[in-house]
Scaffold this motif. Structure first.
Motif, PDB file in Angstrom:
ATOM      1  N   TRP A   1       0.829  -1.205   0.000  1.00 55.08           N
ATOM      2  CA  TRP A   1       0.000   0.000   0.000  1.00 55.08           C
ATOM      3  C   TRP A   1       0.874   1.270   0.000  1.00 55.08           C
ATOM      4  O   TRP A   1       0.611   2.218  -0.740  1.00 55.08           O
ATOM      5  CB  TRP A   1      -0.916  -0.020   1.219  1.00 55.08           C
ATOM      6  CG  TRP A   1      -1.990   1.040   1.188  1.00 55.08           C
ATOM      7  CD1 TRP A   1      -1.825   2.392   1.066  1.00 55.08           C
ATOM      8  CD2 TRP A   1      -3.399   0.833   1.253  1.00 55.08           C
ATOM      9  NE1 TRP A   1      -3.027   3.042   1.075  1.00 55.08           N
ATOM     10  CE2 TRP A   1      -4.017   2.112   1.187  1.00 55.08           C
ATOM     11  CE3 TRP A   1      -4.205  -0.295   1.388  1.00 55.08           C
ATOM     12  CZ2 TRP A   1      -5.403   2.268   1.243  1.00 55.08           C
ATOM     13  CZ3 TRP A   1      -5.582  -0.122   1.446  1.00 55.08           C
ATOM     14  CH2 TRP A   1      -6.161   1.135   1.367  1.00 55.08           C
TER      15      TRP A   1
ATOM     16  N   ARG B   1      -9.386   1.336  -6.098  1.00 57.84           N
ATOM     17  CA  ARG B   1     -10.579   1.166  -5.267  1.00 57.84           C
ATOM     18  C   ARG B   1     -10.651  -0.231  -4.640  1.00 57.84           C
ATOM     19  O   ARG B   1     -11.388  -0.443  -3.672  1.00 57.84           O
ATOM     20  CB  ARG B   1     -11.836   1.444  -6.088  1.00 57.84           C
ATOM     21  CG  ARG B   1     -12.018   2.900  -6.466  1.00 57.84           C
ATOM     22  CD  ARG B   1     -13.146   3.076  -7.455  1.00 57.84           C
ATOM     23  NE  ARG B   1     -12.806   2.550  -8.766  1.00 57.84           N
ATOM     24  CZ  ARG B   1     -13.631   2.578  -9.818  1.00 57.84           C
ATOM     25  NH1 ARG B   1     -14.843   3.118  -9.690  1.00 57.84           N
ATOM     26  NH2 ARG B   1     -13.254   2.083 -10.979  1.00 57.84           N
ATOM     27  N   LEU B   2      -9.882  -1.173  -5.203  1.00 58.68           N
ATOM     28  CA  LEU B   2      -9.857  -2.540  -4.671  1.00 58.68           C
ATOM     29  C   LEU B   2      -8.525  -2.855  -3.994  1.00 58.68           C
ATOM     30  O   LEU B   2      -8.231  -4.013  -3.706  1.00 58.68           O
ATOM     31  CB  LEU B   2     -10.118  -3.538  -5.802  1.00 58.68           C
ATOM     32  CG  LEU B   2     -11.499  -3.436  -6.456  1.00 58.68           C
ATOM     33  CD1 LEU B   2     -11.589  -4.361  -7.667  1.00 58.68           C
ATOM     34  CD2 LEU B   2     -12.599  -3.745  -5.451  1.00 58.68           C
TER      35      LEU B   2
ATOM     36  N   LEU C   1      -7.575  -2.398  -1.033  1.00 62.72           N
ATOM     37  CA  LEU C   1      -7.719  -2.958   0.306  1.00 62.72           C
ATOM     38  C   LEU C   1      -7.915  -4.478   0.252  1.00 62.72           C
ATOM     39  O   LEU C   1      -7.412  -5.207   1.116  1.00 62.72           O
ATOM     40  CB  LEU C   1      -8.901  -2.305   1.024  1.00 62.72           C
ATOM     41  CG  LEU C   1      -8.981  -2.494   2.546  1.00 62.72           C
ATOM     42  CD1 LEU C   1      -7.705  -2.031   3.220  1.00 62.72           C
ATOM     43  CD2 LEU C   1     -10.176  -1.751   3.110  1.00 62.72           C
ATOM     44  N   VAL C   2      -8.645  -4.962  -0.751  1.00 62.08           N
ATOM     45  CA  VAL C   2      -8.804  -6.406  -0.925  1.00 62.08           C
ATOM     46  C   VAL C   2      -7.452  -7.035  -1.251  1.00 62.08           C
ATOM     47  O   VAL C   2      -7.085  -8.082  -0.707  1.00 62.08           O
ATOM     48  CB  VAL C   2      -9.818  -6.723  -2.035  1.00 62.08           C
ATOM     49  CG1 VAL C   2      -9.933  -8.233  -2.249  1.00 62.08           C
ATOM     50  CG2 VAL C   2     -11.179  -6.135  -1.702  1.00 62.08           C
TER      51      VAL C   2
ATOM     52  N   CYS D   1      -5.022  -7.323   1.720  1.00 61.15           N
ATOM     53  CA  CYS D   1      -5.454  -8.303   2.721  1.00 61.15           C
ATOM     54  C   CYS D   1      -5.120  -9.736   2.314  1.00 61.15           C
ATOM     55  O   CYS D   1      -5.107 -10.639   3.169  1.00 61.15           O
ATOM     56  CB  CYS D   1      -6.957  -8.190   2.972  1.00 61.15           C
ATOM     57  SG  CYS D   1      -7.439  -6.768   3.976  1.00 61.15           S
TER      58      CYS D   1
ATOM     59  N   ILE E   1     -12.912  -6.913   6.541  1.00 64.58           N
ATOM     60  CA  ILE E   1     -12.352  -5.750   5.840  1.00 64.58           C
ATOM     61  C   ILE E   1     -12.487  -5.920   4.327  1.00 64.58           C
ATOM     62  O   ILE E   1     -12.859  -4.974   3.608  1.00 64.58           O
ATOM     63  CB  ILE E   1     -10.870  -5.554   6.225  1.00 64.58           C
ATOM     64  CG1 ILE E   1     -10.757  -5.187   7.713  1.00 64.58           C
ATOM     65  CG2 ILE E   1     -10.217  -4.482   5.361  1.00 64.58           C
ATOM     66  CD1 ILE E   1      -9.340  -5.158   8.241  1.00 64.58           C
TER      67      ILE E   1
ATOM     68  N   TRP F   1     -16.077  -5.456   3.367  1.00 61.70           N
ATOM     69  CA  TRP F   1     -16.448  -4.041   3.497  1.00 61.70           C
ATOM     70  C   TRP F   1     -15.946  -3.244   2.304  1.00 61.70           C
ATOM     71  O   TRP F   1     -16.635  -2.335   1.823  1.00 61.70           O
ATOM     72  CB  TRP F   1     -15.865  -3.483   4.796  1.00 61.70           C
ATOM     73  CG  TRP F   1     -16.055  -2.012   4.935  1.00 61.70           C
ATOM     74  CD1 TRP F   1     -17.175  -1.345   5.326  1.00 61.70           C
ATOM     75  CD2 TRP F   1     -15.069  -0.988   4.675  1.00 61.70           C
ATOM     76  NE1 TRP F   1     -16.967   0.015   5.334  1.00 61.70           N
ATOM     77  CE2 TRP F   1     -15.682   0.267   4.944  1.00 61.70           C
ATOM     78  CE3 TRP F   1     -13.744  -1.015   4.263  1.00 61.70           C
ATOM     79  CZ2 TRP F   1     -14.999   1.464   4.793  1.00 61.70           C
ATOM     80  CZ3 TRP F   1     -13.064   0.179   4.107  1.00 61.70           C
ATOM     81  CH2 TRP F   1     -13.692   1.401   4.373  1.00 61.70           C
ATOM     82  N   CYS F   2     -14.770  -3.595   1.816  1.00 61.36           N
ATOM     83  CA  CYS F   2     -14.215  -2.887   0.652  1.00 61.36           C
ATOM     84  C   CYS F   2     -15.092  -3.102  -0.571  1.00 61.36           C
ATOM     85  O   CYS F   2     -15.449  -2.152  -1.262  1.00 61.36           O
ATOM     86  CB  CYS F   2     -12.791  -3.370   0.384  1.00 61.36           C
ATOM     87  SG  CYS F   2     -12.008  -2.596  -1.039  1.00 61.36           S
ATOM     88  N   ASP F   3     -15.430  -4.354  -0.842  1.00 58.62           N
ATOM     89  CA  ASP F   3     -16.340  -4.669  -1.957  1.00 58.62           C
ATOM     90  C   ASP F   3     -16.904  -6.057  -1.726  1.00 58.62           C
ATOM     91  O   ASP F   3     -16.155  -7.034  -1.644  1.00 58.62           O
ATOM     92  CB  ASP F   3     -15.604  -4.616  -3.293  1.00 58.62           C
ATOM     93  CG  ASP F   3     -16.560  -4.716  -4.480  1.00 58.62           C
ATOM     94  OD1 ASP F   3     -16.993  -5.839  -4.799  1.00 58.62           O
ATOM     95  OD2 ASP F   3     -16.890  -3.666  -5.075  1.00 58.62           O
TER      96      ASP F   3
ATOM     97  N   GLY G   1     -14.440  -8.847  -2.811  1.00 57.78           N
ATOM     98  CA  GLY G   1     -13.880  -9.364  -1.575  1.00 57.78           C
ATOM     99  C   GLY G   1     -14.391 -10.760  -1.251  1.00 57.78           C
ATOM    100  O   GLY G   1     -13.620 -11.639  -0.849  1.00 57.78           O
TER     101      GLY G   1
END
Length: 255
Positions: free
Chosen positions: A48, A134-135, A137-138, A141, A192, A195-197, A201
């Motif tokens: 990130w 936008r993805l 965070l997926v 993780c 998480i 929640w992101c998508d 996700g």
């Protein structure tokens, strides 16, 4: 103190991050695998930060993607890629399980392993260059999820032999506590990702679990049980598969 020792041992064993010396004994290794997902959190977090740094400096998608592919190798020292290469070599031999286990222990690198690593990195860079922020965070993780499931296998599944790192960790682990921590970590990380998508996700989570289920059958059929190399193979394959899932579904569901 046991928690701190577990973290130090996990980082010293599964990463190149400098750590203080801790005595390697069964008592100190009881909770080692509970801290394994922390390495994944560091890998994801650094990915990130690299993405943000590239955006700030105006680097193009290829530079950003190359960094995302190489950072995990730099942080982990390539320990999981080593397992991936060994499994590719062993599986390419089409030998019996006993011979494949011997190939896993062979320190030499075969042609199939080199081709496998090159193919893996090319595919990873190509897919990472298409990753939508936008993805992100997926994506970050995924290393945590792969290590949660890998650690669960390390303490719960039967080893292919009585020697080696896998067997040592398996025998020393406090299974109940480690599995409880891993389940909690998995649940939080999964939340998480969802929640992101919800679609992307959720699909990434399902894919990770399906590969985990497949791994047990694959290990038993082809190698006669689990080993550290097979866990490294699972980590690498899952992270590439999740990246592909995120990129492909991202193209389909995001406006």
């Amino acid at each position: 103190m046991s928690v701190l020792q577990a973290i130090v041992m996990a980082l010293s064993c599964f990463s190149k991050i400098p750590m203080p010396q801790v005595e390697w004994n069964e008592r100190n290794m009881r909770y080692l695998m509970a801290a394994f997902p922390l390495v994944g959190a560091i890998v994801g977090g650094c990915g990130w930060l690299w993405w943000m740094a590239c955006d700030a400096l105006g680097f193009l998608s290829l530079t950003r993607a190359a960094g995302l592919a190489l950072l995990p190798l730099a942080i982990t020292g390539g320990i999981h890629m080593d397992g991936f290469a060994d499994v590719v070599d062993a599986q390419s031999s089409h030998a019996d399980p006993a011979r494949k286990r011997q190939i896993l222990k062979d320190p030499h690198v075969g042609a199939f392993a080199i081709m496998g690593i090159c193919g893996y990195l090319i595919a990873y860079v190509a897919l990472a260059s298409e990753l939508d922020v936008r993805l992100m965070l997926v994506f970050v993780c995924a290393p945590i999820i792969s290590r949660c499931l890998s650690a669960w296998a390390a303490v719960s599944w039967n080893a292919a032999g009585t020697s080696g790192m896998f067997a040592t960790v398996h025998d020393a682990a406090n299974r109940r506590t480690v599995c409880l921590v891993l389940a909690l970590t998995f649940a939080i990380t999964a939340g998480i990702m969802l929640w992101c998508d919800l679609v992307v996700g959720g699909s990434a989570l399902v894919l990770s679990v399906l590969l985990f289920v497949w791994l047990k059958r694959f290990a038993a059929r082809e190698f006669g049980g689990m080993s550290g190399d097979l866990l490294g193979f699972y980590v690498q394959v899952t992270e590439l598969a999740v990246l592909a899932c995120v990129v492909v579904l991202g193209k389909a569901v995001l406006p």
